[in-house]
Structure formats: C-alpha cells, structure tokens
Design a protein around this motif. Sequence first.
Motif, short mmCIF file in Angstrom:
data_model
loop_
_atom_site.label_atom_id
_atom_site.label_comp_id
_atom_site.label_asym_id
_atom_site.label_seq_id
_atom_site.Cartn_x
_atom_site.Cartn_y
_atom_site.Cartn_z
N LEU A 24 1.16 -1.44 0.04
CA LEU A 24 0.01 -0.27 0.00
C LEU A 24 1.02 1.20 0.25
CD1 LEU A 24 -0.23 1.08 3.04
CD2 LEU A 24 -1.04 -1.01 3.87
N PHE A 31 -4.96 7.02 -1.31
CA PHE A 31 -4.50 5.65 -1.10
C PHE A 31 -5.16 4.43 -1.89
CE2 PHE A 31 -5.04 1.77 1.05
CZ PHE A 31 -4.76 1.80 2.43
N ASN A 32 -3.84 3.64 -1.94
CA ASN A 32 -3.88 2.82 -3.11
C ASN A 32 -3.30 1.51 -2.16
OD1 ASN A 32 -3.10 5.32 -4.41
ND2 ASN A 32 -4.43 3.51 -6.07
N TRP A 33 -3.99 0.41 -3.62
CA TRP A 33 -3.17 -1.05 -2.60
C TRP A 33 -3.24 -2.10 -4.02
CZ3 TRP A 33 -8.12 0.96 -1.76
CH2 TRP A 33 -9.43 -0.02 -2.55
N GLU A 35 -2.98 -6.44 -3.25
CA GLU A 35 -2.93 -7.52 -3.08
C GLU A 35 -2.31 -8.59 -3.19
OE1 GLU A 35 -5.52 -10.47 0.42
OE2 GLU A 35 -6.54 -8.21 -0.85
N GLU A 51 -8.07 2.20 -5.55
CA GLU A 51 -7.25 3.70 -5.21
C GLU A 51 -9.36 4.21 -4.82
OE1 GLU A 51 -7.07 6.94 -8.12
OE2 GLU A 51 -4.77 5.93 -7.53
N GLY A 153 -1.56 2.15 6.87
CA GLY A 153 -1.09 0.32 6.63
C GLY A 153 -2.14 0.19 8.04
N SER A 156 -5.93 0.39 7.90
CA SER A 156 -7.03 -0.07 6.61
C SER A 156 -6.22 -1.47 6.94
CB SER A 156 -6.09 0.37 4.91
OG SER A 156 -4.32 0.21 5.34
N CYS A 328 -0.78 2.29 -8.58
CA CYS A 328 -0.40 0.51 -8.30
C CYS A 328 0.40 -0.19 -9.29
CB CYS A 328 -2.12 -0.20 -8.33
SG CYS A 328 -3.09 0.84 -7.15
N LEU A 331 3.50 -0.38 -6.88
CA LEU A 331 3.32 -1.60 -5.32
C LEU A 331 3.46 -3.15 -5.92
CD1 LEU A 331 -0.38 0.44 -3.94
CD2 LEU A 331 2.54 0.51 -3.25
#
Length: 343
Positions: A24, A31-33, A35, A51, A153, A156, A328, A331
């Motif tokens: 993230l 905020f971006n993530w 997985e 996002e 982090g 979230s 992203c 990431l």
Amino acid sequence: MKALLQKLGSPWRKALGQGGVLALRASADRFNWVELAPGKTWPREVLGLGELRRDNEDESQWLQKLVGLGLSGSQVIALLELDDYAVYKLPAPNVPSDELKAAARWQLKELVEGKLDQLTIDVLQAGDDTRSHKEMLVFAARNAAIQRVCQAGTASAGQTQVVDVWETAQRNLQSAHAAMDGLADKATAALQLLPGQCLLTISSGGELFYTRRLDADDRLFERATSTAREAVREEVPLGFEYMPGDELSFGGTESEESSLIIELQRSIDVWERSWPGLPLSRLYVLSADHAEAVARLLQKELGLRTLALLPEQLFKGEALAQGLPAACLPLLGAALRDETARP
C-alpha cells in the motif's frame, strides 16, 4: 518513533514469512493498494487492487475511511512516496556491518538540510563484493512520512510490517522480468516514467547496483507515439546489445535533442566504465501510458535492446482486467518483496 521502527524491522530484511502480501501507499490525497495471493508460481495472482481518494475529510475521518476498506494480509508492506526520502551513493566505510548505519549518518551530516534526528537512515550495499572500492546506497526518509504511511497501513489492514522504497520495488519487477527472459545473471536497467521525473535502476542477480532520478521529457510520449508505426530495428546479439554510435539520433534531422535521452546515455556510460564485466543486456520501460511506443523510441535512440515491462506479463487475475491505476504500478514491485517468491 524509534520503537515503531524496531517493531517494523529493516526495510530490507530478507524473510517476510508465508502467505498473501498487501502493498500500500498513502499520499496526502489518496490511498492505493495491491494484494497478491500466496504462492510462488508465475504469473502471480492479483487478488485485489484499488484507489481511494481523500476529499475534505479531516485526519480522524480519513483514518476511519481507511478502516472501512477492511483490507488484510499476512505481510503488509507500506511504500513511501518518492518525495518523502532521498538516496545518496557514498563510499562504503571499512566498518563492521552493525556500524554501517551509524557511519552513513555521520557522512550525511554535510549533505542533508535540517536535523538528522528527524530522518530515518537505512543502508543498502550497491552491487556485490567483487570490487575493492565498495559503495553503498543510503536512504534518508522523513520520520513524519514513515509515521504517516504506517498509520494508514495499520488503519486499513490492522498492521504494518515493512516500510519499502521505490528503488527496491522497481528492482523486484525488473529482476522478475529478467528471470523470465533468461537474464537473471545479466545486468538490466529499468526506467519508470512518472509525472515530472523518471526513476532509473540497474540490477543484476536480483541485487540493486545503481539508481538515479532523472527529469522527465515533456515531449517523450508525443515523439514516441508519432513514430510508433516505424519498424523496430533487428535485435542485436545478447551481451553486446549496447553499441555506441548505433542509431543514435541526438540532434539529428529526424528527432529533436532530448535531455532525458542524454542523461540516460550518460548513465549508461557511467555503468559501462564502472562495471565493464557486466554490460547492460536490456532496458525495461515501466509506464502507465505508451510503454511499448516509448520502448521502441528509446531502443532507436540509445542502441540498447529495450522492451516495455507490462503488468500482464508477470501478473494475472480478474482485478487486473478492470485496469491498473498508475499509482498501483510500483506497488506490484513492492508486493514481490518476498525473496523466496522470485522466479
């Protein structure tokens, strides 16, 4: 802050354990993530990405908004923003490894503005042990920035285990692609195109040797797309793919002089002089837009075999089918931090 960093551990520790990975980043307005699913098979599966933009929420409301995402991961990696830290290449002092950070902090006294106690210092050896004059990459990050991204982090995902930087995230992506191309033990470069700047890294054997930030070329996309239909020149032999004078077009009649191309050429020249036993075998281009067109243009102007590094070459999953936000892209590299998961 010191206790928090001790809990997180070094950003470059090798083992993260088993399980899925959540990477993230948290800037002032978004905020971006990303997985990734557990596993070591390639392409790696992307379980989710996204996002979230910050509107007019105050800090408390924003953190509560992040809590509502309900993210999770057995390893949670927070990526700092590029503006939150600086990188210095310095001579590595002849001291025990446990004294290296202290020695680097002493060397930084004359290089950084402000108080050193407001910065967190970490050190990465540049390259391998084959040279007598060793160098180190020193990363100096603002404590406030580390605290901000760790707080996001934890809100979230309930935890933040590792803080990472763009240079090592990009190294992970280019190393994975180099391995896929059969170039794991060769030197490769990667250039990520970002608004206003570009990030250059050179790696070999999964290790970061060289990094530099370059000013962006505002007309690069225009020039690349205008020549996108031109035929790509014949691939030159592996191991001798950088050929000085081959199809260079600096100031030529068919293309304008580009400061980015000039600085890339200078970096290549520095590399060739510094590591003559590791000639560059490939340049990878990472960009949210026109990566393939830019790769063709750079190959023509640099005389170095250049390819676009596209997410779908290394990753799969329904989440990617919806499109990958530009924010992203780094990431994906941060999520590959688990060294045992590399191909």
